[in-house]
Design a protein around this motif. Structure first.
Motif, mmCIF file in Angstrom:
data_model
loop_
_atom_site.group_PDB
_atom_site.id
_atom_site.type_symbol
_atom_site.label_atom_id
_atom_site.label_comp_id
_atom_site.label_asym_id
_atom_site.label_seq_id
_atom_site.Cartn_x
_atom_site.Cartn_y
_atom_site.Cartn_z
ATOM 1 N N LYS A 179 0.820 -1.220 0.000
ATOM 2 C CA LYS A 179 0.000 0.000 0.000
ATOM 3 C C LYS A 179 0.849 1.263 0.000
ATOM 4 O O LYS A 179 0.442 2.302 -0.499
ATOM 5 N N LYS A 180 2.054 1.174 0.586
ATOM 6 C CA LYS A 180 2.917 2.363 0.625
ATOM 7 C C LYS A 180 3.631 2.590 -0.702
ATOM 8 O O LYS A 180 4.250 3.623 -0.897
ATOM 9 N N ARG A 181 3.603 1.593 -1.562
ATOM 10 C CA ARG A 181 4.249 1.749 -2.870
ATOM 11 C C ARG A 181 3.249 1.451 -3.982
ATOM 12 O O ARG A 181 3.435 0.521 -4.760
ATOM 13 N N PRO A 182 2.168 2.235 -4.051
ATOM 14 C CA PRO A 182 1.093 1.900 -5.005
ATOM 15 C C PRO A 182 1.557 1.981 -6.457
ATOM 16 O O PRO A 182 0.891 1.449 -7.341
ATOM 17 N N GLU A 183 2.700 2.613 -6.700
ATOM 18 C CA GLU A 183 3.152 2.741 -8.092
ATOM 19 C C GLU A 183 3.461 1.375 -8.701
ATOM 20 O O GLU A 183 3.501 1.219 -9.909
ATOM 21 N N MET A 184 3.669 0.348 -7.878
ATOM 22 C CA MET A 184 3.982 -0.972 -8.421
ATOM 23 C C MET A 184 2.720 -1.791 -8.689
ATOM 24 O O MET A 184 2.808 -2.919 -9.152
ATOM 25 N N CYS A 185 1.556 -1.252 -8.372
ATOM 26 C CA CYS A 185 0.335 -2.018 -8.604
ATOM 27 C C CYS A 185 -0.645 -1.242 -9.477
ATOM 28 O O CYS A 185 -0.448 -0.077 -9.701
ATOM 29 N N GLU B 157 12.269 -0.658 -29.077
ATOM 30 C CA GLU B 157 11.344 -0.994 -27.983
ATOM 31 C C GLU B 157 12.047 -1.001 -26.639
ATOM 32 O O GLU B 157 13.222 -1.380 -26.549
ATOM 33 N N TYR B 158 11.334 -0.595 -25.604
ATOM 34 C CA TYR B 158 11.852 -0.618 -24.240
ATOM 35 C C TYR B 158 10.828 -1.261 -23.306
ATOM 36 O O TYR B 158 9.641 -0.931 -23.393
ATOM 37 N N ASP B 159 11.288 -2.153 -22.427
ATOM 38 C CA ASP B 159 10.404 -2.757 -21.432
ATOM 39 C C ASP B 159 10.410 -1.921 -20.165
ATOM 40 O O ASP B 159 11.473 -1.655 -19.612
ATOM 41 N N ALA B 160 9.211 -1.526 -19.710
ATOM 42 C CA ALA B 160 9.114 -0.697 -18.510
ATOM 43 C C ALA B 160 8.689 -1.515 -17.296
ATOM 44 O O ALA B 160 8.605 -0.978 -16.196
ATOM 45 N N GLY B 161 8.438 -2.795 -17.467
ATOM 46 C CA GLY B 161 7.969 -3.604 -16.337
ATOM 47 C C GLY B 161 6.628 -3.096 -15.834
ATOM 48 O O GLY B 161 5.771 -2.716 -16.638
ATOM 49 N N ARG B 162 6.442 -3.060 -14.514
ATOM 50 C CA ARG B 162 5.161 -2.619 -13.956
ATOM 51 C C ARG B 162 5.110 -1.108 -13.756
ATOM 52 O O ARG B 162 4.096 -0.563 -13.331
ATOM 53 N N GLN B 163 6.247 -0.435 -14.043
ATOM 54 C CA GLN B 163 6.270 1.027 -13.846
ATOM 55 C C GLN B 163 5.490 1.730 -14.949
ATOM 56 O O GLN B 163 5.453 1.256 -16.082
ATOM 57 N N LYS B 164 4.911 2.880 -14.573
ATOM 58 C CA LYS B 164 4.131 3.630 -15.553
ATOM 59 C C LYS B 164 4.884 4.864 -16.030
ATOM 60 O O LYS B 164 4.302 5.906 -16.303
ATOM 61 N N TYR B 165 6.210 4.726 -16.156
ATOM 62 C CA TYR B 165 7.030 5.765 -16.769
ATOM 63 C C TYR B 165 8.303 5.094 -17.268
ATOM 64 O O TYR B 165 8.627 3.978 -16.847
ATOM 65 N N TYR B 166 8.993 5.793 -18.151
ATOM 66 C CA TYR B 166 10.274 5.262 -18.617
ATOM 67 C C TYR B 166 11.117 6.427 -19.102
ATOM 68 O O TYR B 166 10.617 7.325 -19.770
ATOM 69 N N ASN B 167 12.392 6.419 -18.729
ATOM 70 C CA ASN B 167 13.313 7.451 -19.190
ATOM 71 C C ASN B 167 14.105 6.924 -20.375
ATOM 72 O O ASN B 167 14.760 5.892 -20.270
#
Ligand code: NA
Ligand code: NA
Ligand code: NA
Lengths: 185, 204
Positions: A179-185, B157-167
């Protein structure tokens, strides 16, 4: 706990991907008669376990119960995977060497995941430890080579589905813990 | 005029592991008004049900809402075409919803140039598709982006995994096209997003 569940989810993800890859290997050369002989999924030895089968149900289940479900399923696969592992190298299948090494990898992975989930149980301080018993009453895949191939495939298809359940439940737990790192979900 | 040709189930997809839709291709109508019905049976049941909703997902489709969607169970699905002279049934299709997940595309893709001592780089940000409940962990999405200049043939192509940003580092000066897509942990890639443009400045 975050890191433990992250690691556990990586393992369960791997388990499911491996079982999918193994299924594809088997399907590459599978006798048509085998498809007819294949038991129905309701014959899987874990099919009696009551599990939440959609999002609304799953998200209502308390964390310790979700963890128990994943552990019960994992435990239920310990004996059958040992059987698969001992039979893989003698399957009547041209990819038997690949199948053998992937089956051994599956077995190693469920052991690691089982150990990992023990740590999670301690970390979560779950009081209840009510694992369901799902006995597997077979010590052979059959007498002739076609039955052995069919039963191998059948057990694997049961495991493939169960490993997806385990993976789904652990990923829900991972996000609840993060919950403290919601960016991973 | 003749009985209808054989309809064909073309695909079933779930955008969020909560609902799903199946589409079919009608066969020849035999020159007569022809109706189509979709039937399904769950693996542990003998009961045959008709499609609960022909409207929501448009023509030649059947939509299964949350209440009609269960995971880890095979749906055996067929389509029946009927006209005044007879019927024709499609080949059956077996689906378990967990294996047909294909999310909608990511949303609100933006790209900005970030200036740093070592030189500028492009930061690309996006949001998850609205329908996917990643927050609860019910669905897990992995993202990929691709970048190229308009004159280039090949995307990088670049893989960002579960993150919603990429540099994205080490781009030459020029105007770039950026697209993003996502896939669930076990399932199909979404469509790429519409192109977002970003101008990489000259270094000096
Ligand atoms: Na429709
Ligand atoms: Na449902
Ligand atoms: Na996500």
């Amino acid at each position: 706990l975050n890191d433990l569940l992250e690691r556990a989810s990586q393992l369960s993800d791997k388990l499911h991907s491996l079982s999918t890859s193994l299924t594809n290997d088997l399907d590459s050369h599978f006798p048509p008669v085998g498809r007819v002989m294949m038991p129905r999924p309701s014959m899987c030895h874990t099919s009696s376990l009551q599990i939440p089968n959609d999002k609304d149900q799953a998200l209502k289940v308390p964390e310790d119960e979700l963890l128990s479900l994943a552990r019960s399923l994992l435990l239920a696969w310990s004996d059958p995977l040992a059987l698969l592992s001992s039979e893989a190298s003698s399957l009547a299948h041209p990819e038997r060497n690949t199948i053998d090494s992937k089956t051994k990898e599956l077995q190693d992975n469920i052991n690691s995941l089982g150990a990992g989930l023990e740590h999670v149980v301690h970390k979560m301080g779950s009081s209840s430890d009510n694992l369901s018993s799902l006995p597997f009453y077979s010590n052979s895949l059959g007498q002739d080579k076609t039955s052995r191939l069919v039963n191998f495939h059948f057990l694997l298809s049961c495991f493939r589905r169960d490993s997806h359940k385990i993976d789904s439940f652990l990923k829900v737990l991972r996000c609840r813990a993060a919950k403290k790192r919601p960016e991973m979900c | 005029v003749s009985p209808p040709g054989k309809p064909r189930l073309t695909s079933c997809r779930s955008p969020e592991k909560e609902t799903f839709t199946c589409w079919w291709e009608p066969g020849d109508d035999g020159g007569l008004p022809t109706t189509y019905a979709l039937y399904y049976r769950l693996e542990h049941s003998e009961t045959v049900n008709e499609c609960p909703d022909y409207r929501t997902a448009g023509e030649n489709s059947c939509f299964f809402n949350k209440n009609d969607t269960s995971l880890w169970v095979n749906y055996n699905i067929t389509v029946v075409a009927t006209n005044a002279l007879g019927k024709n049934i499609s080949d059956p299709v077996e689906v378990d919803v967990v294996y047909i997940v294909q999310p909608k595309s990511p949303e609100n893709v933006t790209a900005v140039v970030v200036h740093e001592d070592q030189g500028p780089f492009v930061k690309v940000l996006w949001e998850k598709p609205r329908t996917a409940d990643t927050r609860s962990g019910w669905i897990t999405l992995l993202y990929q982006l691709r970048v190229k200049q308009e004159k280039d043939k090949e995307w990088v192509e670049y893989d960002a995994g579960r993150q919603k940003y990429y540099n994205v580092f080490s781009l030459h000066p020029g105007k770039y096209m950026v697209q993003v897509r996502c896939k669930p942990d076990h399932g199909f890639w979404s469509e790429w997003t519409k192109t977002t443009y970003i101008k990489m400045p000259d270094y000096l």
